[in-house]
Design a protein around this motif. Structure first.
Motif, short mmCIF file in Angstrom:
data_model
loop_
_atom_site.label_atom_id
_atom_site.label_comp_id
_atom_site.label_asym_id
_atom_site.label_seq_id
_atom_site.Cartn_x
_atom_site.Cartn_y
_atom_site.Cartn_z
N LYS A 481 -1.41 -0.84 -12.02
CA LYS A 481 -0.18 -0.82 -11.23
C LYS A 481 0.87 -1.74 -11.85
O LYS A 481 2.04 -1.37 -11.98
CB LYS A 481 -0.49 -1.25 -9.80
CG LYS A 481 0.66 -1.07 -8.82
CD LYS A 481 0.18 -1.35 -7.39
CE LYS A 481 1.32 -1.17 -6.39
NZ LYS A 481 0.87 -1.43 -5.02
N GLU A 485 4.53 -0.66 -13.46
CA GLU A 485 5.78 -1.28 -13.04
C GLU A 485 6.56 -1.80 -14.25
O GLU A 485 7.78 -1.70 -14.31
CB GLU A 485 5.51 -2.41 -12.05
CG GLU A 485 4.99 -1.93 -10.70
CD GLU A 485 4.76 -3.07 -9.72
OE1 GLU A 485 5.32 -4.17 -9.95
OE2 GLU A 485 4.03 -2.87 -8.74
N ALA A 509 5.26 -1.04 -3.96
CA ALA A 509 5.48 -1.94 -5.10
C ALA A 509 6.73 -2.75 -4.82
O ALA A 509 7.84 -2.42 -5.27
CB ALA A 509 5.61 -1.14 -6.39
#
Length: 556
Positions: A481, A485, A509
């Motif tokens: 993750k 990002e 997020a």
């Protein structure tokens, strides 16, 4: 007062001239500790088979490729890059005079000057020459490697060593030749007159030398009998003779009677020797703890070092600093002496796998203690094997079907790398066809995810990274993750900012959401006119407008 000691080359185990330290693996992995290589192309680094780092700041290097081309890199003090001029270079420049010569050994003196010998037994020298240390009969600086033939006719040079301003070579028939500065008797001819060309020295009758090393103004030779002979400057007891008197002729190190030495190296003003039984000895200057005996006394006779670390198989030291290192039989690497300004009085265990890593990290300057030679045979690392095994039908035991396309993988790898697959492939899982169909993710996204599990690498565009972000969220892969990002942040544009903002909200997020919002706010007029913004759902648009208002976007 300590006198500088020169280039040590690592000395041989009996029966061969001292081999260069070998480090199996990829050059780019082994060289990443030296900043001088940080701008070099990965493909070039992979092509290297030998590297020598030298210079007063560790900012010069000679590199030999597997194709036998030779390159210089760095500041080029006294023409030591051998490229024919005095210009420094941040990128490799070819040394035409050495290319295709099959370089076997390289030695560097702090004068500075360099020597290199080939597998055919030729000897080349270049660099500073104020004391005739190049052995070409003159005292003029030389910026191009020059073949040295004087007194070496019909001789094959097998090894080389450099002091600050004197030089040595060892022939394949066990003879030692010296030349250059001789103010302390370091040339070993019985006088203190400088020697402009190689001269054979008489060590002892009937015994061949198998290795050589230099201090700054001292010299040492290892014989096939395991005996050591030393000569030159001895102000710190570095000759190991029990006194501090200079010696103009080779003298036997008698306090090692009954000990068979297999390797010897010289530090700034100290000497280390290793017996064939793996016992380590040291003598000479010790003001920084470089002898590793727990105090700062300067013994002028061989003294045993750190028996508690076990059998030693390799030792390293260089005249550039006061640092010492050793590798034990169980591949543990120790260091002691002046380590980045700190005095380490006893050997301490390091996390490194090679002695050169010690000198790259803790040496000042960060030079190679001896040239690194990379294994020229193909070497398969674990990561390389995993990378090549990914999506290979042969050997795989499970197939993922995504959008009608097949991805071949291995259950064991997936179970090790991902909790989702550990649960999925638990003992109760029945996969009659060993085939799993994936419907919720695209082929590009799922393949990128599985490749990431094999390689720990993620190469994706921002749009696919959105799908990966969704997958990482669903599979609880926090590291993936974060990488998604990062990719999204690096690929944000006016056109996709609104879409990325919505995705960040959807997949919780928060940091990415804030980043996309700030970007959109900075380019508000352009972003609100894009297709992506027009396709945002109503709650997201309202939330964005409210946040923008609170941030002062609509103030006049």
């Amino acid at each position: 007062m300590e006198s500088e000691l020169s280039d040590q080359d690592r000395l041989s185990t009996l029966g061969s001239t001292h081999p260069i330290a070998y480090h199996v693996g990829q050059p780019e992995m082994d060289l990443d500790k030296w900043l001088i290589f940080s701008l070099l192309d990965k493909d070039f680094l992979v092509s290297l088979r030998m590297v020598c780092v030298f210079g007063t700041l560790g900012n010069e290097a000679i590199m030999v490729t597997k194709d036998e081309d030779v390159y210089g890199l760095g500041v080029n003090q006294s023409g030591c890059l051998g490229i024919g001029d005095l210009h420094s270079t941040l990128l490799p420049r070819k040394i035409e005079a050495l290319s295709k010569k099959r370089i076997k050994k390289i030695a560097c003196g702090s004068g500075p000057h360099l020597l290199a010998c080939t597998y055919e037994g030729e000897l080349y020298s270049w660099g500073h020459n104020g004391y005739c240390q190049l052995g070409n009969g003159s005292s003029s600086q030389c910026t191009v490697p020059t073949l040295i033939t004087s007194n070496l006719t019909d001789k094959k040079v097998a090894d080389v060593a450099c002091g600050s301003h004197h030089s040595m070579c060892l022939t394949d028939d066990g003879e030692v030749f010296t030349w250059g500065q001789n103010n302390c008797g370091q040339v070993g001819l019985g006088t203190t007159a400088n020697q402009p060309a190689p001269r054979r020295i008489s060590i002892t009758t009937g015994k061949k030398a198998v290795a050589i090393a230099c201090g700054q103004t001292s010299s040492i030779a290892l014989l096939e009998s395991g005996e050591l002979f030393a000569w030159g400057y001895n102000g710190n007891g570095q000759l190991g003779l029990g006194n501090n008197a200079n010696q103009h002729l080779p003298c036997k190190v008698t306090n090692l009677q009954g000990v068979f030495i297999s390797q010897v190296v010289c530090g700034y003003a100290h000497t280390l020797a290793l017996s064939d039984e793996g016992v380590l000895y040291g003598w000479g200057a010790n003001s920084y703890g470089q002898l590793g005996i727990g105090n700062k006394s300067n013994p002028s006779v061989p003294t045993r070092i750190a028996p508690e670390i076990g059998r030693v198989v390799e030792i390293g030291a260089t005249h550039y600093n006061h640092l010492s290192s050793a590798m034990t039989q169980d591949a543990h690497v120790y260091m002691w002496g002046q380590c980045r300004g700190q005095c380490v009085m006893m050997p301490i265990l390091t996390p490194f796998h090679s002695i050169n890593s010690v000198f790259a990290t803790f040496g000042t300057p960060c030079v190679t203690w001896t040239a690194i030679s990379f294994d020229v045979q193909p070497v398969t690392r674990v990561l390389d094997a995993l990378r090549s095994a990914f999506d290979e039908p042969e050997g795989s035991d499970v197939r993922f079907m995504v959008e009608g396309k097949v991805i071949h993988v291995h259950k064991a790898v997936l179970k090790i790398r991902c909790e989702h697959f550990r649960s999925m492939f638990a003992t109760h899982w029945e996969g009659d066809t060993n085939e799993v169909e994936i419907l919720q993710f695209s082929y590009n996204v799922y393949k990128a995810f599985l490749r990431y599990l094999y390689t720990d690498e993620l190469d994706s565009n921002p749009e696919d990274a959105i799908g990966l972000l969704e997958l990482a969220n669903a599979y609880c892969e926090s590291q993936l993750k974060l990488q998604c990002e990062r990719i999204i942040k690096q690929g944000i544009t006016v056109e996709n900012a609104a879409m990325l903002y919505a995705a960040a909200i959807k997949y919780s997020a928060k940091e990415l959401e804030d980043f996309c919002f700030r970007f959109a706010l900075n380019h508000l007029s352009e972003v609100v006119q894009t297709e992506a913004f027009l396709h945002l759902d109503e709650p997201t648009v309202k939330s964005f407008i409210l946040k923008a208002a609170l941030s002062g976007a609509f103030r006049y």
